[in-house]
Design an enzyme around this catalytic site. Structure first.
Site, PDB file in Angstrom:
ATOM      1  CE  LYS A 193       2.263  -0.265 -27.243  1.00  0.00           C
ATOM      2  NZ  LYS A 193       1.610  -1.547 -27.492  1.00  0.00           N
ATOM      3  CG  HIS A 216     -13.210  18.825 -12.050  1.00  0.00           C
ATOM      4  ND1 HIS A 216     -14.068  18.243 -11.159  1.00  0.00           N
ATOM      5  CD2 HIS A 216     -13.062  20.112 -11.630  1.00  0.00           C
ATOM      6  CE1 HIS A 216     -14.449  19.134 -10.255  1.00  0.00           C
ATOM      7  NE2 HIS A 216     -13.846  20.275 -10.518  1.00  0.00           N
ATOM      8  CB  SER A 221       6.289  -4.400 -28.402  1.00  0.00           C
ATOM      9  OG  SER A 221       6.121  -4.980 -29.674  1.00  0.00           O
ATOM     10  CG  ASN A 260       3.995 -14.255  25.589  1.00  0.00           C
ATOM     11  OD1 ASN A 260       4.089 -15.046  24.650  1.00  0.00           O
ATOM     12  ND2 ASN A 260       3.088 -14.383  26.549  1.00  0.00           N
ATOM     13  CD  GLU A 293       0.516  -0.410 -16.728  1.00  0.00           C
ATOM     14  OE1 GLU A 293      -0.596  -0.732 -17.134  1.00  0.00           O
ATOM     15  OE2 GLU A 293       1.590  -0.806 -17.263  1.00  0.00           O
TER      16      GLU A 293
END
Lengths: 468, 468, 468, 468
Positions: A291, A164, A285, A116, A298
Site C-alpha cells: 500500500k 477530457h 498500512s 508605520n 493529496e
C-alpha cells in the site's frame, strides 16, 4: 546632531496597561511577528548607520546601538531572548531589550522613523528574502522534472495524451513532464517580477507624512538591498499590493502544483498504474505492505485552496481602506507567512515525489495500445487527407473502420492492409508504418511538438534558461 | 501541399443533435465567446498564410479563405452575421459561414490545428489587447490624479494625514493624491509584466501533442504579434495562468480603486466636507437640489469584490486539473470578460470623479486647525528633542501641555510663548514658527516627504515615467 | 386618504440627464434587474392593496393601479414591453409604463415606500422562489440517485471503496450512490433554512427610517407569502445576509456536485471503465464513434469555482459597509443571478448524467478481484483477531502472507487453506468463506454500513424523507 | 467478545520512519490537531462503553481503558502530557500514551473503528461545542447592543440615518443599534441550524465501508450528544459540508461585525465625533493624551477577510474530490480553528467596544440640525402631498425652497411660516411642528419604524427572543 541625552525611550510607547483582555488578545502580535526579528534588526542597523552619516546621531552612539542590536540578534539566535507579550510586537520587544543592553542611548534608534515605516520595511525585506527562497524551491522542482524528462526521453517512454481524461494521442512522457516545468518556470518569473516591483524601501516615510529629520532614505534603501526608496510617504505606509502580488504568484504556483499532484495521485492508482511513488513520500498500512497512499500529493492538492484563501484575505483587508495607515493592515503578516510556508513545503514535497517516482513504461504503453482507444484514427484520416481524400470522406471512412475494429476487438492496423485498401484506393503499403505510435510521435516535429529531437532540444533550452 | 479536394469540412464537427437540453445549455458558448470573433478571424488569417508559406495549402486556396474570412468579419461588424446556437461557439460559427461563403475550400482553414490551440490563441490575443486598453485607462486616471495634484499644489492645499482614521499630521493634498497615482502605476506595471509573460502563441499545439503537419509556429506567432510560440504543446492548451495572472493584476487594481473610491465617499460626506463631487458622477434627489450621492464611487468600491470573485473562479477551475485539455477550462472566458469590463468601467468612473472633484481647501484647513487634533504636539516634542531634552521628558512635557490646552480649548501655540518656556527652558522665540502647519510640512523635505519642492519634483518624475 | 391629485409621478425621479457616460454605464441596471419584473409587480400589487386597506389610497385609485400593473405584466410576458436604459432599472421602467397606461394616478403606487425597501423586497421574493426551484432540482437529482441505487442494489453490483484513490474495501455501488444523495439532502435543508430565515418582508422600511404614512407592513408581508415583516427599518434596507447565506448554500451544493462530477469523469476514463455515460450528456468525435467526452460533468466541476466566486463577491461587497443603504449593495443581484443559473443548470446536467449512466459491473468486480489490492487482508486480520490472536501479531502474520501472495501473484485466498493454517493455528475451514467479497459486505450490517439489508432500508428511509 | 489478548496496539500504525523530511513536515498534524484532545478522549470513552455493551469488549477491559483515557485527560489538563511529532496526530499520541498507562489492553480502544471515522467524529464534536460558545458570544454582543439601545432610547438620542453616507433622515440611535442586533440574531440562527444539521455521529463508518464488528452506532451517537448516527458510511468519512456551513455562518457574522466596526471607526473620527470609544479598546499616543485609535474595531474589520479566506480554503479543498476519504480533508482543521478563534475574539472586542462607547448626543443632533442637510425636505413634501398638492408640484415647491434656504444658510423652517405659505396655499400654522425632528420620528410608528414606542417594543421583543 542630537545631543546625547535625547533618548526616545520606552516612554514613547503607551503600552497595554488597563486595556480590555479582548483588545490585548486581538492587538498583540509578538507570537507571529517575531518571525521578522532579523529583518527588524537589519532595518535598524541600516537606519542607525544612516542617522550617523547624516549627522543626526553621534558616531559613538550609532556604534553603541549597532553593537547592542547585534547582541540582541545573538540572543534571539541562541534562543535566550525573552519575548514578552507586554511589549506587543517584535519592534518593541527588540527596542526594549536594546535599551536594557546599551542604556538610554538605545532609544535613539527610533529617531526619525515610526512604527508605520518600520513594519512596512521589515515585511518587504522578509518577503524579498522568502521570495528568493521559494524561487530556489521552484528551480529544484524544475530540476527534478528536467532530470526525469531526460531519463524518460532516453528510455523512449510513451504516455497517452489525455483530453477530457480520455486517451487522445501518444506523446513522449518527457514531453508531458516538460509541460509542468514550463508552467512553474513562469511562476518563478512572476515571483521575480513581484520582487523587482516591491524593491522600494519605506524607511523615511515615518508615520506617513515623511520624516521631519534630515535623513537620507537612499542610503537605507541601498544598505538593505532595495533598488530605491519609496516615492511617496503615504503610499509607503499604506501600500500592501506587494503582499497581494506575491500571494497571487504563490496562489498560481500552488494551482500548478495541484495539477502535478493530481496526476501523481491519478497515475499511482491501481487503475492507471503509470507510476509507483516512493515510500518516502507516501504512507502505508501495517498489514498491506504494498500500500502506498499518496498523502504528500493529496496534501499539496488540498493546500492549494489555502493559499487561494490567503490571497483573498489580503485583498479583502485592503478593500475600501482609506489612506494612510489603518490597523487592518496588520492582517498582512499571517496570510503571507502561511502562504510562504505552505508553498515552500509543497514545492519540497513535489520535488521529492518526482525524484522518487518510478514510471511504469509498460503500463503506459499498454494504455496506448489498448484496443479501445483508436489513437491511430487521426493518423489514418491524416494519411488519407494528404493523399487527396476530402476530409469529410476521410472521416467517414475511418469512422466505419473504427466501428468495424471495435466489433472485432482489433486495432485499426490489425484490420490488415487489404481491409484498409478496400476502404480507400489511396492506401499504400506504407500505411501500417504510419499507424504506429512511433510514427505519430515523430511527425510532431515542429516547435512545441512531441517528436524526440524537438523534446531533446526543449530540455536543453530549459536547462540553459534555468541555469541563468 | 494538400490536394485541392482536401477540405476538413463541417463534417469534422459532430454537433449537438440528440443531446440533452441541459448539456446543450451548459455546453454552448456562442452567447459569450462571440466577443472573440475578431481574434478568431485574425488567428485564422495568420494560420492560413502560414499554411501557404509552408506549402501545405495552395496560394489560391489560402487567398480564397482569407478573402472569405474578411467577408465574415465584415458581416459581423455590420451586424448582419447570423450567430447560431447550433454551431456551439464562435469558432464553428465562423467556420460554418466561411464554408457557406467560399465553398468546401473553407474547411481547409482548420488543417493542422485543433479547437484546443485555436481557442487558447484567441483568448490570449484578446487578453493582450484588452490589457493594453486597461493600461491606457490606468494612464488616464493617473493623468487625472497628476493634474489634480499639480493644481492643488499650486493652491497650496493642505489636508490632514489620517492614521486609524484619526487626524495625525498635515500634508499637502497634492502629496496625498500622488500616493494613489503611485499605487496604480504599479498596477500598470503588473499588467505589462503579465502581458509580456503571456506573449506566447499556442497555435501549433493542435489538440495537445503538436501538429502532425509541417507547420511553422514561429510565423503565426509573429504575425499575431506574440513574442514567440509556446514551447510545449500540452502546456499550450492546458495553461490558463495567463488568465489568472491578469485577473490578479485586475483584482489588485480594483482594490486600489476601492481605496480611492472610499476616500471620495468619506470626503464628500457632510461630516468631512473635503470634496464636492461633480453632478456628472453623482445622483441626486428631486427635492433636495444640493444632494449628491456618490453612486459612482460606491459602485466601484462594491465591484472590487466582484473581480476578487472572478480571480477565485479561475483559480478554482484549474485547481487539481490533470493535463492537457479539460472542458473546465471553458470557465476562463466569462470570468475574464467580467473582470475586464468591470475594471475598465471603474477606471473611467474614477477618472471622471477625480477630474470633476472640487476640493474644499477651507474645510481641510479647518480640520487641521481644529483645537482637538494637536498635530503640532509631535513638532513640539521634536523641537525639544533637537535641543537636548530627552525624549521621555520631552514627551511628558508635551503631554502635560496638551492636557492643559485641551481643558482651555486652545491650540498648543495659543498657550503662548511664556507658558511654553515655563514648561522647558530650551524653548526659544522660534518655537511658535515651528509649531505652524507650514513649518511642519516644509521640514519633511527628504525623498518621499510632503514638502512642497519634493512634491513638485515627484509630480515631474511621475509625468516623465507615465509619458514613456 | 390621499387626495386624488397626489401623484408622485416620474418627477420624483431625477434621471441620468447630464451624467457622465461612465456613470451611466456603471449605474444603469435594467439589463440585469429586469429579471425581477414579476416580483416588482407582485410587490406593487400587494403594496397598493395595503394602501387601500389602510385608507391611504382610494379604492378606485388602487383598482386602477392594480389593473395597470397587470397590463404591464401582460406586456412583459408578451415581449412587447419597451425596456429603456433611460429609466435605469426595472422599478422605474415599470412605474413609467404604469403612468403611461393609467395616467398620473399610477404615480401613487410609490406612496409610502422607497426604492430602498422596494428593491430589497423584490430580491427577497425572487430568491425565495428560485430557492424553491433549486430545491426541486436537488430532489430530481436525489430521485435519479435513489433510482440508480435501487437498480444497482437489485443487480448486486459491487465497487471498490477508495481512500486516497487507492482501492480499500468492497462496497455496494448502491451504497456509494447513497452517499451522494445524503450530501445533497443536506443541501436542500440548507436552502430551506435560508429561505425560512429570509422570510421577512422589507416593505415599510421606506428609505431606511420607516414610512411616515400609516401603513400596515403585516398585510404586505402576508400577501407576498412572507412569514412576517422585517423588524427594523435600517436592517430591512441594509441587510444582504439573505443573499450571502443562499450563495453559501449554493456554493456547498456545487462543491458536492463537483465531487459527483469528478467520479463520473474518473469512472468513464478507459482506465477505470466503471461507467459508460450517455451520448446525450457527452460529446464525441467525428471519426472515433466510441468517443464520449464527459463535457457535462467537466463543466459542472469547473463551474463550482464560479459559485464560490459569487459568494466571495457578495461577502466582500458588504464587508465594512456602514448602515443603511449604500449603492454597493446593487452588486447583490448579478452574483445571485449567476449562482442560481449555474446551480440550476448543473443540477439538471448531473441528473441527466446519472439517469443515463450505464455502470459496468464486470469492470468494477475486476477491480475488486485484482490480485494487487488485498482488500481481504483486513478481513483476515479481523478473523484472526476474533479468534484471539493479538492485533499486532495478526497484522504481522497477514503482512507476511501479503508479501508472499504478491510474489506469487495470487490472492490471499488463493494461497490455500493449508498455507493459511500454517501461518496461524486458529485458522479453520471457514476462513475462505470469510475472505470473500460477499462476506466482507454482509458483515457491515450496522447502521450506515454497506450490507445489503442496511442499504435497502437506507433507500426506503431516504425515499420517505424526500417525499415529504 | 474479543479474547483479552487481542490488542490492536501501536503495531497497527506504520509510522514515519524513513519518510522524506518534507513528507513528515506536511503530514504531521499534532501541532494543530492537539486542540481536539478532549473530543478524542470523549469519543473513545463513548466508543469503549459501546463495545462493552455490545459484548465486543469485556467489561473489565473497557473499565481499564476508560480509566486510562481519564488519566491521559488528566495529564493533558495538567500540562504534563508529552506530545510527540513521531506519533503524527492527536489520535496516535493519545493511543500511545494509553497503552503505556494501561498496557496492551489499551490497543483495543481502536476495535471496530478507523482513524477516518474517529477524526470526523472529533472534529464534529469540537465544532458543535465551539459553535455553542460562539453563539453565547453573539448573545453577549446582542445584550450589549440592547442595553445601549435601552439607555439611548431613554435619553432620546437622535442620529442621522445615512444613505450613500449622506445624511438622509433623523432616527433614534436606539433604532440604529437595534439594526445590528437584528443582523447578529440571524447569525446565531445560522449557527444553530448548522449545528442541528451536523448533529450526526460518524462513529461506525470505520474506514468508509462501515464496521465489520457488531457495533451499535446509536449508542455512541447518543453518548456524545449527537441527534443520531450518520446514515451512510462513505458520506460519514467524506463529508465536510458541516465545516463549510459553519465557516459560511462565521463569515457572514464577521461581515456583520465589520459593518458595526466600520461605524465605530467612522463615528469616532473627529469629523463625525458621534462616539468616544473607551480607552480599554483603543490605543493611544504617549504625547497626545486625547488620542484614541480604534485598533480593536479596525482589526475586527480587517479580520473579516480572513474568515472569508478560511471559507474559500475549505470549499476549494473539497471541490472535485472523489469519495471517500482523501488526505486533502486534513485541511479542514486549521481553517475552522482559525475562523473560530478569529470570530470569538472579534465578538468579544465588539461587545467591549459597545459597552464602553459614550455616544455624543449633542454632536449627532448638530449633524441633524445642520443647515446643509435638509432632512426636513421630505417632511415638507409629504405635508404638501397629504393636503392634495400633486407630488410633482410638491417636489418642485420644496426644491425651490431648499435652493433659497441654502443661499440664505437657513433651515427650511427658519424661512418662516410666511415664506412657506407663500410657496403653497395649503400650508397652515402646523407646518413648523411638522418640520421638527421629533415629529418626523414620531410619524414612523408602523412596525419596523423608528418611532419611540415602536423601538421600545422592538427592544422588549428582542429581549424575549434572546432570553430563550
Amino acid at each position: 546632531m542630537i545631543p546625547v541625552s535625547l533618548a526616545p525611550e520606552k516612554g514613547a510607547y503607551v503600552g497595554l496597561q488597563g486595556k480590555h483582555a479582548a483588545l490585548k488578545a486581538i492587538h498583540v502580535s509578538i507570537h507571529f511577528d517575531r518571525r521578522l526579528w532579523r529583518e527588524d534588526i537589519d532595518g535598524s542597523l541600516a537606519h542607525v548607520a544612516m542617522l550617523a552619516t547624516c549627522g543626526i546621531l553621534a558616531a559613538a552612539d550609532a556604534a553603541a546601538i549597532a553593537d547592542g542590536l547585534r547582541r540582541v540578534a545573538g540572543e534571539i539566535e541562541a534562543g535566550t531572548f525573552d519575548f514578552r507579550e507586554d511589549d506587543e510586537d517584535i519592534h518593541l520587544n527588540i527596542e526594549r531589550r536594546l535599551i536594557e543592553l546599551v542604556g538610554p542611548v538605545g532609544g535613539k534608534v527610533h529617531t526619525g522613523r515610526s512604527r508605520n515605516d518600520q513594519v512596512a520595511t521589515d515585511l518587504r525585506l522578509w518577503a524579498q528574502r522568502k521570495s528568493m527562497e521559494i524561487e530556489a524551491g521552484v528551480r529544484r522542482l524544475g530540476d527534478a522534472l528536467l532530470e526525469a524528462a531526460e531519463r524518460e526521453l532516453s528510455r523512449g517512454v510513451v504516455i497517452p495524451l489525455y483530453t477530457h481524461l480520455q486517451r487522445a494521442q501518444p506523446v513522449l512522457l518527457a514531453h508531458h513532464l516538460l509541460a509542468h516545468s514550463e508552467a512553474i518556470e513562469r511562476d518563478a518569473g512572476r515571483l521575480a517580477d513581484a520582487r523587482r516591483r516591491a524593491s522600494e524601501c519605506p524607511l523615511g516615510a515615518a508615520a506617513g507624512a515623511g520624516s521631519g529629520w534630515p535623513i537620507d532614505p537612499r542610503q537605507t534603501a541601498a544598505a538593505l538591498g532595495f533598488d530605491r526608496p519609496c516615492r511617496n510617504s503615504l503610499d509607503a505606509v499604506a501600500a500592501r499590493d506587494f503582499v497581494a502580488e506575491m500571494l497571487a504568484a504563490l496562489a498560481i504556483l500552488m494551482a500548478h502544483l495541484s495539477r502535478l499532484a493530481e496526476e501523481m495521485i491519478l497515475w499511482s492508482s491501481q487503475e492507471f498504474g503509470f507510476v509507483r511513488l516512493s515510500e518516502t513520500v507516501t504512507t502505508g498500512s501495517s498489514i498491506m505492505p504494498q500500500k502506498r497512499n499518496p498523502d504528500g500529493a493529496e496534501l499539496v492538492r488540498g493546500k492549494a485552496g489555502r493559499v487561494f484563501g490567503d490571497l483573498q484575505t489580503m485583498l479583502v483587508a485592503i478593500k475600501g481602506l482609506p489612506l494612510a495607515y489603518n490597523k487592518d493592515l496588520q492582517e498582512d503578516k499571517q496570510a503571507l507567512f502561511d502562504a510562504v510556508d505552505t508553498t515552500s513545503l509543497s514545492l519540497a514535497v513535489m520535488a521529492a515525489t518526482i525524484r522518487g517516482a518510478e514510471f511504469d513504461a509498460a503500463r503506459m504503453r499498454e494504455a496506448i495500445d489498448a484496443r479501445d482507444g483508436y489513437a491511430d484514427a487521426t493518423e489514418l484520416a491524416d494519411y488519407l487527407a494528404e493523399r487527396g481524400v476530402p476530409f469529410r470522406e476521410a472521416h467517414g471512412i475511418v469512422r466505419r473502420l473504427c466501428d468495424e475494429a471495435r466489433e472485432a476487438k482489433l486495432r485499426l492496423s490489425e484490420l490488415g492492409i487489404q481491409r484498409l485498401r478496400a476502404a480507400s484506393a489511396v492506401v499504400q503499403d506504407d500505411v501500417l508504418g504510419r499507424l504506429s505510435v512511433d510514427a505519430a510521435i515523430a511527425r510532431r516535429s515542429a516547435i512545441m511538438g512531441t517528436a524526440s529531437p524537438q523534446v531533446k532540444q526543449a530540455i536543453a533550452e530549459a536547462r540553459e534558461r534555468w541555469s541563468k
